[in-house]
Design a protein around this motif. Structure first.
Motif, PDB file in Angstrom:
ATOM      1  N   VAL A  45       0.853  -1.194   0.000  1.00  0.00           N
ATOM      2  CA  VAL A  45       0.000   0.000   0.000  1.00  0.00           C
ATOM      3  C   VAL A  45       0.888   1.242   0.000  1.00  0.00           C
ATOM      4  O   VAL A  45       1.771   1.376   0.851  1.00  0.00           O
ATOM      5  N   ILE A  46       0.651   2.115  -0.969  1.00  0.00           N
ATOM      6  CA  ILE A  46       1.422   3.355  -1.107  1.00  0.00           C
ATOM      7  C   ILE A  46       0.502   4.547  -0.895  1.00  0.00           C
ATOM      8  O   ILE A  46      -0.545   4.652  -1.545  1.00  0.00           O
ATOM      9  N   GLU A  47       0.858   5.406   0.025  1.00  0.00           N
ATOM     10  CA  GLU A  47       0.184   6.696   0.170  1.00  0.00           C
ATOM     11  C   GLU A  47       1.063   7.744  -0.499  1.00  0.00           C
ATOM     12  O   GLU A  47       2.284   7.756  -0.282  1.00  0.00           O
ATOM     13  N   PHE A  48       0.457   8.601  -1.300  1.00  0.00           N
ATOM     14  CA  PHE A  48       1.259   9.535  -2.092  1.00  0.00           C
ATOM     15  C   PHE A  48       0.560  10.885  -2.211  1.00  0.00           C
ATOM     16  O   PHE A  48      -0.622  11.031  -1.863  1.00  0.00           O
ATOM     17  N   PHE A  49       1.320  11.861  -2.678  1.00  0.00           N
ATOM     18  CA  PHE A  49       0.810  13.210  -2.892  1.00  0.00           C
ATOM     19  C   PHE A  49       0.579  13.399  -4.390  1.00  0.00           C
ATOM     20  O   PHE A  49       1.525  13.655  -5.143  1.00  0.00           O
ATOM     21  N   PRO A  50      -0.649  13.259  -4.883  1.00  0.00           N
ATOM     22  CA  PRO A  50      -0.885  13.350  -6.327  1.00  0.00           C
ATOM     23  C   PRO A  50      -0.511  14.705  -6.912  1.00  0.00           C
ATOM     24  O   PRO A  50      -0.117  14.807  -8.074  1.00  0.00           O
ATOM     25  N   GLU A  51      -0.603  15.754  -6.088  1.00  0.00           N
ATOM     26  CA  GLU A  51      -0.275  17.090  -6.586  1.00  0.00           C
ATOM     27  C   GLU A  51       1.213  17.249  -6.876  1.00  0.00           C
ATOM     28  O   GLU A  51       1.618  18.189  -7.586  1.00  0.00           O
ATOM     29  N   ALA A  52       2.041  16.338  -6.360  1.00  0.00           N
ATOM     30  CA  ALA A  52       3.489  16.410  -6.606  1.00  0.00           C
ATOM     31  C   ALA A  52       3.908  15.628  -7.846  1.00  0.00           C
ATOM     32  O   ALA A  52       5.091  15.586  -8.174  1.00  0.00           O
ATOM     33  N   PHE A  53       2.953  15.039  -8.541  1.00  0.00           N
ATOM     34  CA  PHE A  53       3.284  14.207  -9.697  1.00  0.00           C
ATOM     35  C   PHE A  53       3.744  15.042 -10.887  1.00  0.00           C
ATOM     36  O   PHE A  53       3.220  16.114 -11.171  1.00  0.00           O
ATOM     37  N   SER A  54       4.740  14.513 -11.583  1.00  0.00           N
ATOM     38  CA  SER A  54       5.120  15.010 -12.898  1.00  0.00           C
ATOM     39  C   SER A  54       5.536  13.807 -13.729  1.00  0.00           C
ATOM     40  O   SER A  54       5.802  12.722 -13.192  1.00  0.00           O
ATOM     41  N   LEU A  55       5.590  13.975 -15.035  1.00  0.00           N
ATOM     42  CA  LEU A  55       5.920  12.848 -15.898  1.00  0.00           C
ATOM     43  C   LEU A  55       7.338  12.330 -15.682  1.00  0.00           C
ATOM     44  O   LEU A  55       7.671  11.234 -16.129  1.00  0.00           O
ATOM     45  N   SER A  56       8.159  13.090 -14.968  1.00  0.00           N
ATOM     46  CA  SER A  56       9.500  12.594 -14.653  1.00  0.00           C
ATOM     47  C   SER A  56       9.435  11.350 -13.757  1.00  0.00           C
ATOM     48  O   SER A  56      10.396  10.585 -13.683  1.00  0.00           O
ATOM     49  N   ALA A  57       8.282  11.134 -13.082  1.00  0.00           N
ATOM     50  CA  ALA A  57       8.131   9.933 -12.253  1.00  0.00           C
ATOM     51  C   ALA A  57       8.239   8.670 -13.100  1.00  0.00           C
ATOM     52  O   ALA A  57       8.713   7.632 -12.630  1.00  0.00           O
TER      53      ALA A  57
END
Length: 260
Positions: A49-61
């Motif tokens: 299970v991963i909790e993450f910050f979607p607002e921090a996403f960029s295509l560099s991921a």
């Protein structure tokens, strides 16, 4: 409705593994943990299970984790892309837990995960949580997991109308135990989603929510019973019943899991 991006970005080779250093230093990640989803079946290991910050996403991921973004998601909103990458990261780590070299699951014609030979599993994501489970394919016919959060009133009304009949709702209300009405609703909905994921590879087609009925609920044991109301295939005949485990992850979040 999807937003468009003028220059869709393709990501790296799907056979390369996500970097552990990228996982450790990514500002997008909040936590990664193994979590028992409440199912008592010994064939099901804890989920990743991963909790993450979607607002921090960029295509560099995509490059950091070496997870390719499918063509059909190139023009999706960033939130949908983030959910996909985090879900595949969880799947990759769940496969590695089996002690085998992992390939990141692809995406099929019906948007189902395409697992590598010898492995079957399930992926779920909602808002800022992604989860995956993987098991050796010979040990099960299918598995499904689902995580749901209590939605807004409009979506709750839609779920109530489409996913659960009045009889199902009355049965669940009568056996609600400690669950709120909203949590009852998403637990029933999520259980059917887990069931669908777990049988899709065998059934090979979509089917409606009324194909299965909630016929039992034990909130203390974290167990819900689904009974088939129609025959879906030779091994899934009308009248057959299955258990789905559920676990409350937060006041507004439930996880369900199914194996057969």
């Amino acid at each position: 409705m999807h937003q468009t991006s003028p220059e869709p970005t393709k990501c790296a080779n799907p056979d390369m593994h996500p970097s552990s250093s990228a996982v450790a230093h990514d500002a997008m990640l909040r936590t990664i943990r193994r979590l028992d989803l409440g199912n008592q079946d010994s064939r099901l290991p804890p989920a990743i299970v991963i909790e993450f910050f979607p607002e921090a996403f960029s295509l560099s991921a995509c490059e950091r984790y070496r997870i390719p973004l499918p063509e059909q998601l190139h023009r999706s909103v960033a939130k949908r892309q983030a959910e996909f990458i985090m879900g595949r990261l969880a799947a990759h780590q769940a496969i590695e837990r089996l002690g085998i070299a992992a390939s990141t699951p692809g995406i099929g014609a019906s948007r189902e995960p395409l697992w590598q030979a010898g492995v079957t599993g399930s992926i779920s994501h909602t808002d800022d949580i992604a989860a995956a489970i993987a098991v050796p394919a010979p040990t099960v016919t299918g598995v499904g997991i689902d995580i749901e959060k209590v939605p807004n009133a409009e979506t709750r009304d839609a779920i109530r109308a489409l996913a659960l009949t009045p009889d199902e709702q009355r049965l669940m209300e009568a056996r609600r135990g400690h669950l709120t009405t909203n949590m009852l609703l998403i637990t029933g909905f999520s259980a059917k989603e887990s069931f669908f994921k777990g049988v899709f590879a065998v059934v090979g087609r979509y089917f409606d929510f009324d194909a299965v009925r909630v016929s039992g609920l034990d909130t203390d044991a974290g167990r819900l019973t689904l009974t088939l109301m129609q025959t879906l295939c030779p091994s899934l005949v009308e009248g057959r019943s299955f258990e789905v485990g559920f676990k409350t992850l937060a006041r507004d979040t439930v996880a369900t899991s199914f194996v057969w």
